[in-house]
Enzyme design. Structure first.
Site, short mmCIF file in Angstrom:
data_model
loop_
_atom_site.label_atom_id
_atom_site.label_comp_id
_atom_site.label_asym_id
_atom_site.label_seq_id
_atom_site.Cartn_x
_atom_site.Cartn_y
_atom_site.Cartn_z
N GLU A 1 -10.40 6.60 5.04
CA GLU A 1 -9.42 5.92 5.87
C GLU A 1 -9.50 6.35 7.34
O GLU A 1 -10.57 6.42 7.92
CB GLU A 1 -8.03 6.09 5.25
CG GLU A 1 -7.98 5.54 3.82
CD GLU A 1 -6.59 5.49 3.24
OE1 GLU A 1 -5.61 5.26 3.98
OE2 GLU A 1 -6.46 5.67 2.01
N ASP B 1 0.86 -1.18 0.00
CA ASP B 1 0.00 0.00 0.00
C ASP B 1 0.90 1.24 0.00
O ASP B 1 2.13 1.15 0.12
CB ASP B 1 -0.92 -0.02 1.22
CG ASP B 1 -2.23 0.73 0.97
OD1 ASP B 1 -2.24 1.65 0.13
OD2 ASP B 1 -3.24 0.40 1.62
#
Length: 669
Positions: A516, A310
């Site tokens: 997020e 990521d």
């Protein structure tokens, strides 16, 4: 020397040169599309220097990419992070021109290995102006329609390819076990079986794998398809208290039975790449978990594509992030990460990994495995034959066909939670020929709010100017009869409502955009002034409340005065789909993909838990029929007051309901 001898010598030299050239051409097997992919991979690997191999393992952000960097370092991949576009309101042509320029840099390197450009396309081509924005995954989970997911994959692939991009970081196949998690809307459901069903989006994105394809081998079916990425491996939706990037405490049986099944399905369907999770499993960072990445994903599940980190994911192996970067590089690569999303400081990553290999800390076999997997995906994509994009698909971006599909998805995603006070006559479907109606709430006329995070910019946007779409307010105005007066007041006071003699009100409220960790919430409250609007409006006029949210939120304290309640999730650009169902052109069919709690004190709470006592259970959703179906049923019954419609648990009289809301007047005359 005679003339004949000279000619013979020239001919001999020419034949020898041609033979040498032919031998060289034959030797360059990786450039021959007729060779098997495995042969091309081996041939190209055999020609690569260590530096070129490590370059292939490096993914950089477009903001630091240029022709010289791509050529010099043989960079393997470039990405656009959230909101990273060529220029504001960039067209498909603008994207293609930018990406082709980067590609020319990669192709000018010694071996001419094309780079692969990646982007987050998590609910449509969401970074791109004018693209079709589909409902976020939680809404698609409410549809229970895998074929719809597949068709959305097909449409998304076309819009992504329209901008010259062959690789998407989607789908997210997390299983959200706690709505306090800020990424819960990226999950299809708390139920792994629903998530597994919705992996059907992968063959939509990539194409159907051939019948004889080996398990785990990536497949991408041509220039209208893209390489997909199953993320985030593994357990990201199960962290303690739903804290993003936190720790999932679970034994191996729990991990394999809840969070792993969708990955097995994705691999069977030929997914090209898998992204590692920021989160940890029982205290071990997933980016450094060799047991699960190499041992289970690659060795047990037989995944043959590449594993990507990521965004700055390997930095976060240490705390604080980047505090021992050389160790992080070693831990990630040894664990089985093949491509590293750097995304900025690529020279440090390249230098550290090069030194680790040259000093025999990381074996060259691990590098060859990583690069071989990356090249396999690139060959499968056809990048070596068609590295540069053209403008042939630009009209696919935001096409009407795709908007119609998104509108269908919105209709099917809506979950009707309440329809009538005290189980009496339902309010929905709404009457189109009312004399005057009220539309209220902060989310009724805000395209950004209804799209949510990961839209145009990373965090999303507020307002109506950042991309093209239909707000819920505009959808209502275009649906009601021309004679109906539609009054919009975002935050009306009680006196205003009482004094205007509205037939009914549509209130649209919910959450603001987030992504997020910024979306983590311990309260899960509706944004102000939502509760006040509900109170001011619903005490004086019949009201339907539409919740725009990425997850269940606290609603029980406001539920009593509400006549009808709809969970609309984050529907995207096609707000007309909401009006389609509110006004009865289509019936409600959606089912809750998440348990709707009473209070946050109950969390985490999932179906099957001993303490399961929700406001609405997983799978709950009242059903309605369309107006056409209602009229057909009522007229076939002769309007004699016979039961005609099962709405949830209620059996209603056709003549009572249809006369009440005016449908007989409209349709029967």
């Amino acid at each position: 020397m005679t003339r004949f001898s000279v000619l013979a010598l020239v001919a001999l030299v020419w034949v020898s040169w041609w033979a040498a050239m032919a031998e060289e051409i034959e030797y360059m097997k990786y450039k021959d599309p007729k060779q098997p992919v495995a042969v091309r991979v081996r041939d190209l690997l055999s020609r690569m220097t260590l530096e070129e191999k490590i370059g292939q393992m490096t993914q950089i952000d477009k903001s630091v990419a240029n022709v010289l960097t791509l050529r010099t370092y043989s960079i393997g991949s470039v990405l656009s992070g959230g909101g990273s576009a060529p220029l504001p309101d960039a067209s498909a042509e603008d994207w293609i021109n930018m990406i082709n320029e980067f590609q020319k840099g990669a192709l000018s390197s010694r071996l001419g290995i094309p780079m692969i450009y990646g982007i987050d396309a998590v609910h449509g081509h969401n970074n791109v102006y004018n693209a079709t924005i589909f409902p976020h995954n939680i809404g698609l989970g409410a549809t229970r329609d895998p074929d719809l997911a597949r068709r959305i994959g097909v449409a998304t692939a076309l819009e992504v390819r329209a901008t010259g991009i062959p690789y998407v970081f989607a789908p997210c196949i997390a299983v959200c076990r706690d709505p306090r998690w800020g990424r819960c809307y990226e999950s299809y459901s708390e139920d792994h079986k629903i998530v597994q069903e919705m992996t059907e989006i992968i063959p939509g994105l990539q194409g159907d794998i051939p019948a004889n394809s080996r398990k785990g081998v990536p497949y991408v079916g041509g220039k209208t398809k893209v390489a997909a990425c199953a993320k985030h491996f593994v357990g990201d939706g199960g962290t303690v208290k739903g804290i993003n990037e936190n720790n999932t405490l679970l034994d191996m049986h729990g991990l394999l039975s809840i969070h792993m099944p969708a990955y097995s399905d994705a691999i069977i369907k030929g997914v090209s790449t898998v992204m590692a999770s920021y989160s940890s499993w029982n205290g071990e960072k997933m980016h450094a978990n060799r047991e699960l990445i190499t041992g289970f994903l690659k060795d047990t599940l037989k995944f043959k594509g590449f594993v990507i980190s990521d965004w700055e994911g390997i930095d976060r192996i240490t705390s604080p992030p980047h505090s021992n970067y050389s160790y992080s590089v070693q831990a990630a690569v040894e664990a089985g990460i093949d491509m590293v999303m750097v995304p900025f400081n690529y020279s440090e990553f390249i230098n550290d990994l090069t030194n680790l290999v040259k000093n025999n800390v990381i074996p060259i076999d691990r590098i060859n495995d990583a690069v071989g997997r990356i090249l396999l995906v690139k060959f499968t994509l056809g990048l070596f034959e068609n590295p540069l994009a053209d403008f042939s698909l630009v009209n696919e971006l935001g096409s009407q066909a795709h908007r119609d599909l998104a509108r269908e998805a919105v209709r099917k995603s809506l979950v009707l939670l309440k329809n009538g006070k005290n189980e009496t006559t339902p309010l929905l479907p709404l009457y189109k020929k009312a004399h005057k109606i009220l539309v209220a709430g902060s989310h009724a006329n805000n395209l950004g709010y209804q799209c949510g995070g990961w839209t145009i910019s990373w965090e999303g946007f507020s307002g109506n100017n950042s991309t093209r779409g239909t707000t819920i307010l505009d959808a209502i105005k275009s649906t009601v009869d021309p004679s109906t007066e539609t009054v919009y007041n975002e935050n009306p006071d009680a006196d205003f409502v009482k004094s205007n003699n509205f037939a009914y009100a549509v209130i649209v409220v919910g959450e603001h955009t987030y992504v997020e960790t910024l979306g983590d919430s311990i309260t899960l409250t509706m944004e102000d002034p939502g509760p006040t609007v509900i109170s001011n409006v619903c005490q004086s006029v019949k009201c339907v409340v539409v919740i725009i949210s990425g997850r269940p939120i606290v609603i029980e304290p406001y539920l009593s005065p509400v006549d009808a309640l709809v969970a609309a999730w984050l529907p995207g650009t096609e707000g007309q789909g909401i009006a389609d169902v509110l006004f009865g052109d289509y019936g409600f069919t959606g089912k809750l993909p998440m348990t709707w709690f009473r209070t946050v004190d109950q969390l985490p709470m999932n179906y099957g838990d001993p303490h399961y006592d929700p406001l609405f259970t997983l799978g709950f959703g009242l059903k309605t029929e369309s107006v056409t179906e209602l009229v057909a049923r009522s007229t076939s019954a002769g309007c004699a007051g016979r039961p005609y419609a099962l709405l949830g648990d209620e059996v209603l009289s056709s003549s009572l309901q249809l006369n009440k809301i005016g449908f007989l007047e409209d349709f029967v005359g």
